[in-house]
Motif scaffolding. Structure first.
Motif, mmCIF file in Angstrom:
data_model
loop_
_atom_site.group_PDB
_atom_site.id
_atom_site.type_symbol
_atom_site.label_atom_id
_atom_site.label_comp_id
_atom_site.label_asym_id
_atom_site.label_seq_id
_atom_site.Cartn_x
_atom_site.Cartn_y
_atom_site.Cartn_z
ATOM 1 N N THR A 184 0.886 -1.032 0.014
ATOM 2 C CA THR A 184 -0.022 0.047 0.235
ATOM 3 C C THR A 184 1.019 1.257 -0.087
ATOM 4 O O THR A 184 1.517 1.541 0.924
ATOM 5 C CB THR A 184 -0.916 0.007 1.162
ATOM 6 O OG1 THR A 184 -1.656 -1.022 1.126
ATOM 7 C CG2 THR A 184 -1.778 1.376 1.338
ATOM 8 N N GLU A 224 -6.039 -10.545 -2.994
ATOM 9 C CA GLU A 224 -6.014 -9.740 -1.881
ATOM 10 C C GLU A 224 -6.740 -8.400 -1.522
ATOM 11 O O GLU A 224 -7.515 -8.208 -0.670
ATOM 12 C CB GLU A 224 -4.380 -9.219 -1.497
ATOM 13 C CG GLU A 224 -4.067 -8.536 -0.054
ATOM 14 C CD GLU A 224 -2.458 -8.489 0.109
ATOM 15 O OE1 GLU A 224 -2.252 -7.344 0.488
ATOM 16 O OE2 GLU A 224 -1.834 -9.252 -0.435
ATOM 17 N N SER A 284 -10.391 -9.689 -1.143
ATOM 18 C CA SER A 284 -10.576 -10.194 0.330
ATOM 19 C C SER A 284 -10.679 -9.058 1.342
ATOM 20 O O SER A 284 -11.581 -8.933 2.403
ATOM 21 C CB SER A 284 -9.405 -11.020 0.777
ATOM 22 O OG SER A 284 -9.196 -12.151 -0.127
ATOM 23 N N GLU A 285 -9.815 -7.969 1.154
ATOM 24 C CA GLU A 285 -10.010 -7.047 2.154
ATOM 25 C C GLU A 285 -11.342 -5.998 1.888
ATOM 26 O O GLU A 285 -12.038 -5.574 2.896
ATOM 27 C CB GLU A 285 -8.817 -5.694 1.655
ATOM 28 C CG GLU A 285 -7.726 -6.473 2.046
ATOM 29 C CD GLU A 285 -6.663 -5.447 1.470
ATOM 30 O OE1 GLU A 285 -6.711 -4.491 0.640
ATOM 31 O OE2 GLU A 285 -5.065 -5.587 1.787
ATOM 32 N N SER A 343 -17.295 -9.612 -3.181
ATOM 33 C CA SER A 343 -16.632 -8.299 -2.535
ATOM 34 C C SER A 343 -17.737 -7.021 -3.335
ATOM 35 O O SER A 343 -17.785 -6.090 -2.433
ATOM 36 C CB SER A 343 -15.382 -7.927 -3.371
ATOM 37 O OG SER A 343 -15.328 -7.357 -4.420
#
Length: 284
Positions: free
Chosen positions: A113, A142, A145-146, A181
């Motif tokens: 990030t 990833e 998933s977040e 998501s």
């Protein structure tokens, strides 16, 4: 005759009425543009037809999206060294910054990030720096998933990457996470990435990465733009910006007793209108 506790509970459960699935509202974000790619802002619920699981659903509200986007820009680190790509990213961020909180993620062997969600353009620009090798499919996995954990009201993911290369993860699991998501995924990909065809395993890895970059946008209501050179990134990213800024929020009802279905479709009764919508939606 005595009954055990287990038998008593079982008997009670058999007599109890089945749980009723209450009516629910679901909101889906859809890009609405005219033949020139410009945003259409005057459509109403009466102009649209929504189907979930192949069944017509009642639209209770439809209008230009007003919720602020949680937008992730995920760029393959090998591309960050190119000045044209960095300039394209700057122009894109400047275009959408008033409508979004933006996070900048660089994809290498793992995600990094470079700038967390912010509306400060100078913070985002400071996060642009180049690095080597990357696992794009794992990077998308990833981010998805977040977003599943965070559940923002409205989210978008823009991936900048080379075509070809390794997947590093099962593409089906990545695409399932993209669906769950609820993110609108778009991708701008540069032809001529690293391709290792020396083994069946390498070819399978490349196929998996292409599946994520191709099917992710298709199922989520975004689109993939393949460009021949880094000089084409600015125009491609402006097209993605046009799409995101032309999103509608479509809210419809799921009747009482009906379970959610992941299959979604929407059409317009008005001629000359193009809709880019997800074909698969989350189980919520």
């Amino acid at each position: 005759m005595k009954m055990t506790l287990r038998a008593t509970v079982l008997a009670a459960s058999m007599l109890a009425p089945p749980a009723v699935i209450e009516a629910a509202e679901r909101t889906v974000y859809v890009t609405v543009v005219d033949g020139n790619g410009a945003a259409v802002t005057d459509l109403t619920a009466a102009d649209l037809v929504v189907k979930e699981g192949g069944k017509d659903r009642e639209i209770v509200k439809a209008g230009p999206a007003s919720a602020k986007m949680r937008l992730t820009i995920a760029v393959e680190e090998r591309l960050m060294a190119d000045a044209a790509v960095r300039q394209a990213m700057f122009a894109f961020m400047k275009r959408v910054i008033d409508k979004a909180e933006i996070r900048l993620v660089t994809i290498g062997l793992r995600n990094n990030t470079a700038a967390d969600y912010t509306s400060a353009l100078d913070v985002l620009v400071a996060g642009i720096n180049p690095r080597p090798e990357s696992q794009v499919a794992e990077g998308v996995n990833e981010v998805a998933s977040e977003l599943i954990a965070a559940r923002p009201e409205r989210s978008a993911l823009v991936v900048l990457a080379f075509s070809g290369g390794q997947a590093g993860v099962d593409p089906r699991s990545v695409l399932e996470k993209v669906r769950q998501s609820g993110v609108t995924m778009s991708a701008v990909t540069l032809a001529g990435g690293t391709t290792d065809s020396s083994s069946a395993a390498s070819l399978a890895e490349q196929s998996g990465r292409e599946q994520v970059l191709g099917d992710g946008p298709k199922q989520s209501g975004g689109r993939r733009l393949e460009v021949p050179s880094t000089g084409a990134f600015p125009q491609a990213l402006q097209q993605i910006a046009n799409d995101l800024l032309a999103q509608y929020a479509i809210t419809y009802t799921l009747p009482e007793g009906v379970k959610p279905d992941k299959r979604f479709s929407i059409s317009s009764k008005r001629r000359g209108v193009t809709l880019r919508a997800p074909s698969m939606i989350p189980d919520r």
